[in-house]
Scaffold this active site. Sequence first.
Site, PDB file in Angstrom:
ATOM      1  N   ASN A  83      -6.684  -0.793   6.107  1.00  0.00           N
ATOM      2  CA  ASN A  83      -6.569  -1.365   7.359  1.00  0.00           C
ATOM      3  C   ASN A  83      -5.050  -1.873   7.467  1.00  0.00           C
ATOM      4  O   ASN A  83      -4.523  -1.909   8.506  1.00  0.00           O
ATOM      5  CB  ASN A  83      -7.382  -2.880   7.335  1.00  0.00           C
ATOM      6  CG  ASN A  83      -6.991  -3.487   8.637  1.00  0.00           C
ATOM      7  OD1 ASN A  83      -7.150  -2.917   9.721  1.00  0.00           O
ATOM      8  ND2 ASN A  83      -6.508  -4.756   8.331  1.00  0.00           N
ATOM      9  N   VAL A  98       0.580  -0.966   0.146  1.00  0.00           N
ATOM     10  CA  VAL A  98      -0.066   0.083  -0.043  1.00  0.00           C
ATOM     11  C   VAL A  98       0.801   1.425   0.046  1.00  0.00           C
ATOM     12  O   VAL A  98       0.325   2.446  -0.200  1.00  0.00           O
ATOM     13  CB  VAL A  98      -0.962  -0.045   1.192  1.00  0.00           C
ATOM     14  CG1 VAL A  98      -2.048  -1.060   0.869  1.00  0.00           C
ATOM     15  CG2 VAL A  98      -0.265  -0.013   2.521  1.00  0.00           C
ATOM     16  N   LYS A 143      -0.634   7.329  13.301  1.00  0.00           N
ATOM     17  CA  LYS A 143      -2.077   6.966  13.470  1.00  0.00           C
ATOM     18  C   LYS A 143      -2.838   8.399  13.838  1.00  0.00           C
ATOM     19  O   LYS A 143      -3.992   8.719  13.638  1.00  0.00           O
ATOM     20  CB  LYS A 143      -2.454   5.852  14.554  1.00  0.00           C
ATOM     21  CG  LYS A 143      -1.953   4.779  14.248  1.00  0.00           C
ATOM     22  CD  LYS A 143      -2.351   4.026  13.139  1.00  0.00           C
ATOM     23  CE  LYS A 143      -2.156   2.711  12.739  1.00  0.00           C
ATOM     24  NZ  LYS A 143      -2.966   2.209  11.513  1.00  0.00           N
ATOM     25  N   TYR A 189       4.825   5.146  15.353  1.00  0.00           N
ATOM     26  CA  TYR A 189       3.492   4.578  15.038  1.00  0.00           C
ATOM     27  C   TYR A 189       2.380   5.382  15.553  1.00  0.00           C
ATOM     28  O   TYR A 189       1.464   5.714  14.932  1.00  0.00           O
ATOM     29  CB  TYR A 189       3.326   3.150  15.969  1.00  0.00           C
ATOM     30  CG  TYR A 189       2.045   2.525  15.773  1.00  0.00           C
ATOM     31  CD1 TYR A 189       1.448   1.766  14.700  1.00  0.00           C
ATOM     32  CD2 TYR A 189       1.074   2.606  17.002  1.00  0.00           C
ATOM     33  CE1 TYR A 189       0.350   0.905  14.788  1.00  0.00           C
ATOM     34  CE2 TYR A 189      -0.155   1.928  16.656  1.00  0.00           C
ATOM     35  CZ  TYR A 189      -0.542   1.122  15.695  1.00  0.00           C
ATOM     36  OH  TYR A 189      -1.903   0.638  15.898  1.00  0.00           O
TER      37      TYR A 189
END
Length: 278
Positions: A95, A70, A169, A165
């Site tokens: 996802n 992706v 997000k 991370y």
Amino acid sequence: MASQGRLFGKNAIITGAAGGIGLETSILFAREGANVLMADISKEALERAIAKVKEVVPNAPRVETTVCDVSKEPQVEAMVAHVDSWGGVDVIFNNAGIMHARDDDAIGTPEEIWDLTQNINVKGVWFGSKHAVLSLRRHKKTKGSIINTASVVALVGSATPQLAYTASKGAVLAMTRELAIVHAREGFRFNNLCPAPLNTPLLQDWLGDDHAKRQRREIHFPMGRFGEAVEQAHAVVFLASDESSFVNGHDFVVDGGMTKAYVTPEGPAAPAPKNNAS
């Protein structure tokens, strides 16, 4: 029956579909009557995953796979073009993501881990959203649902240092809200799924046989346990379905109350006892 499901007739893409939330969502989407394209970076893992879906939902309308990184836009474009041949995208669940073991704090996170995490977790969501919108427009659709996996750590932070991370997000949260506003008049809805840590093979590998470590993690949950991937998948079905037609720009938190609890060393603080004295 799949032909009577809540997603009957919808064409859906699920990235990171070979395991965890992605696999459980693929099963539920197929059960609810959607045509499903399962995407992941591993061909072998996808083969095992699609076999599982077809075993559980033998009457699924259409379930296919495609290998996709992706973080590479040409591969995402090709993934969406695959579903264009079905009549265009109705739902995409962005996802796919990564949380690297070398992720640390502002001092300890290596630059290459930062870049890798942002490329997959942020650019991957951007590319998936971008090409889903282009497909929706090409097929003159007046409604569509784009669901992006964020995380509760983007809402409250994490005591375990994972800067790359958490930052990635947080970017997903902001990007989804912006897209929800920009594309609302076209009928395209954008929402975030914000899961808490889940009882997945990845977590089990991390915990190993360390029961004390598991207890230290579970103590953060008012319900006293980790969530299951299928519990997240049910939320994704709702966001993908017409039942959520007025839900847009929302951070859909599925965490067993974790982000609402004040945590003491013994676990979430219990409510103060009522004083019944007159």
